[in-house]
Design an enzyme around this catalytic site. Structure first.
Site, short mmCIF file in Angstrom:
data_model
loop_
_atom_site.label_atom_id
_atom_site.label_comp_id
_atom_site.label_asym_id
_atom_site.label_seq_id
_atom_site.Cartn_x
_atom_site.Cartn_y
_atom_site.Cartn_z
N PHE A 92 0.80 -1.23 0.00
CA PHE A 92 0.00 0.00 0.00
C PHE A 92 0.83 1.28 0.00
CE2 PHE A 92 -3.64 -2.30 2.47
CZ PHE A 92 -3.86 -3.08 1.35
N LYS A 147 -15.00 4.52 8.94
CA LYS A 147 -14.69 5.14 10.22
C LYS A 147 -13.79 4.19 11.03
CE LYS A 147 -17.30 4.45 14.13
NZ LYS A 147 -17.29 3.09 14.62
N HIS A 239 -22.37 7.45 15.14
CA HIS A 239 -23.72 6.89 15.01
C HIS A 239 -24.78 7.71 15.78
CE1 HIS A 239 -21.44 3.75 13.28
NE2 HIS A 239 -21.19 3.07 14.37
C1 BG6 Z 1 -19.23 0.08 15.08
C2 BG6 Z 1 -18.47 0.14 16.38
O1 BG6 Z 1 -19.13 1.30 14.39
O2 BG6 Z 1 -20.60 -0.17 15.36
C3 BG6 Z 1 -18.62 -1.14 17.15
O3 BG6 Z 1 -17.09 0.36 16.08
C4 BG6 Z 1 -20.08 -1.46 17.34
O4 BG6 Z 1 -17.98 -1.08 18.42
C5 BG6 Z 1 -20.83 -1.41 16.01
O5 BG6 Z 1 -20.17 -2.77 17.90
C6 BG6 Z 1 -22.33 -1.54 16.23
O6 BG6 Z 1 -22.98 -1.65 14.98
P1 BG6 Z 1 -24.38 -2.39 14.85
O7 BG6 Z 1 -24.78 -2.19 13.43
O8 BG6 Z 1 -24.15 -3.82 15.21
O9 BG6 Z 1 -25.30 -1.72 15.83
#
Ligand code: BG6
Length: 491
Positions: A92, A147, A239
């Site tokens: 890379f 991310k 999120h």
């Molecule tokens: C990720 C986090 O972005 O989202 C994780 O890095 C987390 O720690 C995950 O477990 C949760 O995603 P979902 O879609 O399972 O709610």
């Protein structure tokens, strides 16, 4: 939806990694199965080690068998899909090494080239530079960034600057996989297609909003990574703030990517900064201790493998966020996320204000609130809690609280709800950025989080303990009780 006629070369860096093998190949297979991947498209897995396409394809096939339900793995489609896969070894960080990739790429100037960086963000700049210098990009190239991009505003700016030297913002797709969840997109439909909600969605009618993203899993094997991040960086900065934006934003003028993202940015800019004094009243930081989940004993965060006894990292955060604008003045948005909670649950609960005057039995006044629950997972759907008269001659005018429920997997013709990555990859292929995070969103989100985490950095106390399998520290409940509210599961 029709089969796209745009064929692309989809190049996945980090093709042997967990994300690629668990999510990306499975999602591309599902797109192919749904007839949404053009038959001329190719998928080129890129990783450092030497390997031939045949053995790489075998690895992908094993992953598909592991992560896709047996009845969804149709032999003909699987063979057709595996046929699209090629492998290319690239170092890379060495420009020269990208000649291998250039030789494989379709040479037509118009054919879309999608470069998916499923690698650590520290090498996004290096990959971007080498792709460009080696001539692997054409006028129709774009990059997809996973991310976390950095661990604060400064480091995320560094990564974004490095990528921006070679790609402009219209070519950059920053993933927050929550935006790919069907129910999250449904929030846009629910809010802006229904006049009923459109007219009520403000501080005159809504008393408070809860956003909970709870997970049952602990840190298992990810201690080193997670301890540097913590729940604030891992979940809130991306999120939860994205869910907050979609819940709180003003109606966009249209559904174009920039109109939606402009409105989200306005919300982020209007977030009240959390001052040091507010850390005691508006924030709860927790860390799980050992406990019991589904009847099984589980270790505490500090007992997990590889734990550093000096760690102060949080596995739980609850925040009373406030939005300083006309629509939301005085309406708390309670955000909560944690590991090792009793269930995996992501949901937004909107609490409407009570009637100004109550004419029913005073003992029932506590019932008198409407509540809209938007469930992102599991059992995606929405429910609206309303009050009815209890049926029966002997019930007088007694009220009963009942739910109007809409369960998406039962109500839709297709019972299968697509994985977030399927939706996101499809949007990239179709060149639509509305489900991706623009750079200024990332910056404002970091800005708000950095300020809060700056207070924590000077705090010598460890986060507050909560037993694994509980809903977090007591202080998280108290934060709401002080406002006369309580978390959804306590009601
Ligand atoms: C990720 C986090 O972005 O989202 C994780 O890095 C987390 O720690 C995950 O477990 C949760 O995603 P979902 O879609 O399972 O709610």
């Amino acid at each position: 939806m029709s089969i796209p006629n745009t064929s692309s070369d989809i190049v996945i860096f980090g093709a042997m990694g967990d994300l690629a093998q668990r999510k990306l190949f499975a999602s591309l297979y599902q797109l192919d199965r749904a007839g949404l991947l053009s038959q001329e498209s190719r998928i080129i897995g890129v990783a450092r080690h030497e390997e031939d396409t045949a053995s790489f394809t075998n690895t992908c096939e094993e992953s598909l068998q592991k992560y896709i339900k047996a009845d969804e793995l149709e032999p003909e489609i699987l063979a057709r899909f595996l046929d699209k896969i090629e492998y290319c070894a690239v170092n890379f960080t060495e420009t020269e090494s990208y000649q291998n990739l250039k030789a494989i790429l379709d040479q037509s100037a118009e054919r879309a080239r999608i470069f998916y960086y499923a690698t650590p963000a520290s090498i996004y700049g290096s990959i971007s530079r080498n792709l460009t210098r080696s001539g692997c990009t054409n006028t129709n190239s774009c990059v997809v960034l996973e991310k976390p991009i950095g661990h604060n505003l400064q480091s995320s700016n560094e990564v974004n600057d490095q990528v921006a030297e070679y790609f402009d913002e219209t070519q950059i797709y920053r993933i927050d996989h929550y935006l790919g969840k069907e129910t999250v997109q449904n929030l846009i439909a629910l809010r802006f297609a229904n006049p009923l909600f459109g007219s009520q969605w403000n501080q005159s009618h809504i008393s408070h909003v809860e956003i909970t993203v709870a997970e049952k899993v602990g840190i298992e094997g990810r201690w080193g990574y997670f301890d540097k991040a913590g729940q604030m960086r891992d979940m809130v900065q991306n999120h939860l703030l994205q869910l907050l934006c979609l819940t709180a934003m003003d109606p966009p003028d249209d559904l174009s990517a920039d109109m939606i993202r402009n409105e989200k940015v306005k919300v982020l800019k209007a977030l009240r900064p959390i001052t040091l004094e507010m850390c005691n009243t508006h924030v709860v930081r927790g860390r799980y201790t050992k406990g019991v989940l589904e009847g099984n004993p589980v270790p505490g965060y500090m007992e997990e493998e590889g734990a550093n006894p000096d760690s102060k990292t949080e596995t739980f955060v609850a925040i009373k966020a406030e939005i300083n604008n006309w629509r939301w003045a005085g309406v708390p948005f309670y955000l909560r996320t944690g590991k090792r909670m009793p269930e995996k649950l992501s949901q937004i609960t909107v609490h409407f204000k009570p009637q100004p005057h109550f004419i029913f039995d005073e003992s029932q006044r506590h019932l008198a609130q409407n509540k809209l629950v938007i469930r992102l997972q599991p059992e995606e759907g929405i429910s609206l809690q309303i009050l009815n008269k209890d049926h029966g001659l002997n019930k007088g005018m007694r009220l009963r609280s009942e739910s109007l429920n809409l369960n998406f997997s039962q109500s839709s013709e297709q019972s299968r709800i697509p994985d977030a990555y399927e939706r996101l990859l499809l949007e990239v292929i179709q060149g639509n950025q509305y489900l991706f995070v623009r750079r200024d969103e990332v910056e404002h989100a970091w800005n708000w989080c950095d300020q809060l985490m700056g207070h924590w950095a000077n705090d010598t106390k460890p986060p507050q303990p909560y037993s694994a399998g509980s809903w977090g520290p007591k202080a998280s409940d108290l934060m709401l009780i002080k406002d006369g509210n309580s978390w959804h599961e306590d009601q």
